[in-house]
Structures are given as structure tokens and as C-alpha cells.
Design a protein around this motif. Sequence first.
Motif, PDB file in Angstrom:
ATOM      1  N   MET A   1     -19.564 -65.124  93.561  1.00  0.00           N
ATOM      2  CA  MET A   1     -20.301 -64.118  94.284  1.00  0.00           C
ATOM      3  C   MET A   1     -21.063 -63.240  93.312  1.00  0.00           C
ATOM      4  N   LYS A   2     -22.233 -62.832  93.717  1.00  0.00           N
ATOM      5  CA  LYS A   2     -23.031 -61.931  92.895  1.00  0.00           C
ATOM      6  C   LYS A   2     -22.846 -60.495  93.389  1.00  0.00           C
ATOM      7  N   PHE A   3     -22.847 -59.582  92.414  1.00  0.00           N
ATOM      8  CA  PHE A   3     -22.731 -58.161  92.715  1.00  0.00           C
ATOM      9  C   PHE A   3     -23.765 -57.413  91.897  1.00  0.00           C
ATOM     10  N   LEU A   4     -24.464 -56.483  92.548  1.00  0.00           N
ATOM     11  CA  LEU A   4     -25.397 -55.614  91.847  1.00  0.00           C
ATOM     12  C   LEU A   4     -24.664 -54.322  91.518  1.00  0.00           C
ATOM     13  N   CYS A   5     -24.644 -54.004  90.252  1.00  0.00           N
ATOM     14  CA  CYS A   5     -24.027 -52.762  89.793  1.00  0.00           C
ATOM     15  C   CYS A   5     -25.155 -51.808  89.432  1.00  0.00           C
ATOM     16  N   GLN A   6     -25.330 -50.778  90.233  1.00  0.00           N
ATOM     17  CA  GLN A   6     -26.372 -49.786  89.990  1.00  0.00           C
ATOM     18  C   GLN A   6     -25.787 -48.654  89.160  1.00  0.00           C
ATOM     19  N   VAL A   7     -26.475 -48.297  88.099  1.00  0.00           N
ATOM     20  CA  VAL A   7     -26.027 -47.243  87.200  1.00  0.00           C
ATOM     21  C   VAL A   7     -26.736 -45.947  87.588  1.00  0.00           C
ATOM     22  N   TRP A   8     -25.964 -44.978  88.075  1.00  0.00           N
ATOM     23  CA  TRP A   8     -26.515 -43.693  88.511  1.00  0.00           C
ATOM     24  C   TRP A   8     -26.094 -42.601  87.550  1.00  0.00           C
ATOM     25  N   ILE A  30     -24.433 -52.735  74.385  1.00  0.00           N
ATOM     26  CA  ILE A  30     -24.864 -54.051  73.894  1.00  0.00           C
ATOM     27  C   ILE A  30     -23.655 -54.938  73.630  1.00  0.00           C
ATOM     28  N   VAL A  31     -22.622 -54.394  72.995  1.00  0.00           N
ATOM     29  CA  VAL A  31     -21.397 -55.158  72.724  1.00  0.00           C
ATOM     30  C   VAL A  31     -20.760 -55.611  74.037  1.00  0.00           C
ATOM     31  N   ASN A  32     -20.667 -54.708  75.013  1.00  0.00           N
ATOM     32  CA  ASN A  32     -20.055 -55.054  76.296  1.00  0.00           C
ATOM     33  C   ASN A  32     -20.887 -56.096  77.038  1.00  0.00           C
ATOM     34  N   ASP A  33     -22.225 -55.934  77.038  1.00  0.00           N
ATOM     35  CA  ASP A  33     -23.095 -56.925  77.680  1.00  0.00           C
ATOM     36  C   ASP A  33     -22.910 -58.299  77.054  1.00  0.00           C
ATOM     37  N   ASP A  34     -22.862 -58.354  75.730  1.00  0.00           N
ATOM     38  CA  ASP A  34     -22.683 -59.635  75.044  1.00  0.00           C
ATOM     39  C   ASP A  34     -21.346 -60.277  75.417  1.00  0.00           C
ATOM     40  N   ARG A  35     -20.304 -59.465  75.522  1.00  0.00           N
ATOM     41  CA  ARG A  35     -18.978 -59.975  75.900  1.00  0.00           C
ATOM     42  C   ARG A  35     -19.000 -60.523  77.323  1.00  0.00           C
ATOM     43  N   SER A  39     -18.619 -64.481  78.727  1.00  0.00           N
ATOM     44  CA  SER A  39     -17.582 -64.864  79.692  1.00  0.00           C
ATOM     45  C   SER A  39     -18.166 -65.443  80.975  1.00  0.00           C
ATOM     46  N   GLY A  40     -19.502 -65.399  81.109  1.00  0.00           N
ATOM     47  CA  GLY A  40     -20.157 -65.927  82.301  1.00  0.00           C
ATOM     48  C   GLY A  40     -20.291 -64.937  83.434  1.00  0.00           C
ATOM     49  N   HIS A  41     -19.906 -63.690  83.208  1.00  0.00           N
ATOM     50  CA  HIS A  41     -19.991 -62.677  84.266  1.00  0.00           C
ATOM     51  C   HIS A  41     -21.348 -61.989  84.339  1.00  0.00           C
ATOM     52  N   LEU A  42     -22.008 -61.806  83.198  1.00  0.00           N
ATOM     53  CA  LEU A  42     -23.272 -61.071  83.176  1.00  0.00           C
ATOM     54  C   LEU A  42     -24.443 -62.003  83.423  1.00  0.00           C
ATOM     55  N   LEU A  43     -25.199 -61.722  84.480  1.00  0.00           N
ATOM     56  CA  LEU A  43     -26.392 -62.502  84.793  1.00  0.00           C
ATOM     57  C   LEU A  43     -27.654 -61.791  84.310  1.00  0.00           C
ATOM     58  N   GLU A  44     -27.698 -60.466  84.441  1.00  0.00           N
ATOM     59  CA  GLU A  44     -28.873 -59.694  84.019  1.00  0.00           C
ATOM     60  C   GLU A  44     -28.463 -58.232  83.875  1.00  0.00           C
ATOM     61  N   LEU A  83     -26.572 -57.243  87.077  1.00  0.00           N
ATOM     62  CA  LEU A  83     -26.231 -58.260  88.068  1.00  0.00           C
ATOM     63  C   LEU A  83     -25.120 -59.102  87.469  1.00  0.00           C
ATOM     64  N   ILE A  84     -23.992 -59.152  88.167  1.00  0.00           N
ATOM     65  CA  ILE A  84     -22.836 -59.880  87.650  1.00  0.00           C
ATOM     66  C   ILE A  84     -22.385 -60.950  88.635  1.00  0.00           C
ATOM     67  N   GLU A  85     -21.592 -61.847  88.127  1.00  0.00           N
ATOM     68  CA  GLU A  85     -20.929 -62.872  88.923  1.00  0.00           C
ATOM     69  C   GLU A  85     -19.439 -62.553  88.868  1.00  0.00           C
ATOM     70  N   ALA A  86     -18.794 -62.478  90.029  1.00  0.00           N
ATOM     71  CA  ALA A  86     -17.361 -62.185  90.098  1.00  0.00           C
ATOM     72  C   ALA A  86     -16.759 -62.911  91.293  1.00  0.00           C
ATOM     73  N   ARG A  87     -15.446 -63.143  91.241  1.00  0.00           N
ATOM     74  CA  ARG A  87     -14.752 -63.833  92.341  1.00  0.00           C
ATOM     75  C   ARG A  87     -14.819 -63.035  93.633  1.00  0.00           C
ATOM     76  N   ASP A  88     -14.638 -61.704  93.497  1.00  0.00           N
ATOM     77  CA  ASP A  88     -14.569 -60.842  94.671  1.00  0.00           C
ATOM     78  C   ASP A  88     -14.849 -59.404  94.254  1.00  0.00           C
ATOM     79  N   MET A  89     -14.819 -58.494  95.206  1.00  0.00           N
ATOM     80  CA  MET A  89     -15.114 -57.092  94.930  1.00  0.00           C
ATOM     81  C   MET A  89     -14.123 -56.512  93.922  1.00  0.00           C
ATOM     82  N   GLU A  90     -12.880 -56.889  94.020  1.00  0.00           N
ATOM     83  CA  GLU A  90     -11.866 -56.372  93.099  1.00  0.00           C
ATOM     84  C   GLU A  90     -12.217 -56.704  91.649  1.00  0.00           C
TER      85      GLU A  90
END
Length: 119
Positions: A1-8, A30-35, A39-44, A83-90
Motif C-alpha cells: 500500500m502507498k501512503f503520502l506523508c505530508q510534512v507540516w 538524507i541519511v533516513n531517506d537513504d535507509r 529497505s524499499g519503503h521510500l518511493l519519493e 511517498l512510502i510503501e507500507a503493509r498497512d497504516m500501522e
Amino acid sequence: MKFLCQVWFDTAEISNISEEDGKRLTADSIVNDDRLRASGHLLEAQALRAPSTAMTVSVRDDKMSVTDGPFAEIKEHLGGFVLIEARDMEEAIRIAATFPVARYGRIEVRPAYSIKEEC
């Protein structure tokens, strides 16, 4: 599932961080994005320029209107998105909690979907 994480960000608060803290925040991000990418979680992930650089476009009765700045005047502004990929909201929430920018703002996590898939 894709999730949009908006930074406010609270506009006044983020404007007052020191240059050193800003550089540390960027480096940590940058370090966290690379990690997360590895792991396949970060799409953009993209940061956004200041709200003062925004233009708002609308079309009514086939007439375009363009105004300076964001659509609404609020004390917080959208500072970026991930934009991330995750199993679920949790899992998406756990991933968003690793974003260094969460120390300075809020991360809105929302399921995303392709409108083509809904037809």
C-alpha cells in the motif's frame, strides 16, 4: 500500500531554527531517506520551497485565475512530502515516526491510491 506523508511546519517555529540545526536536520533527513529507499519503503521524497513562492491556480467557467501564495492563510505550511510503501497504516506510522522533520513539525499520513484502480 502507498501512503503520502505530508510534512507540516509551524511557519514561525521552523523559520527560527538555527542554521546549524537546519544543516543537521537536512543531513539526518538524507541519511533516513537513504535507509528507507534501501529497505524499499521510500518511493519519493521532496521538500517544498517557502509558501511565499507558491501560486494558486483555479479554473471557473473556463477562465483561469492565478493568485500569489498558498490557497489558505494558516499558521502552518506544507513543507514537503514523502511517498512510502507500507503493509498497512500501522507500519506507515512507524516509518513516518523515523522522519527527522517530525522533531520540528507534524507528519500527516494518508493512504494514497491510483484513480485508475478505482474505476
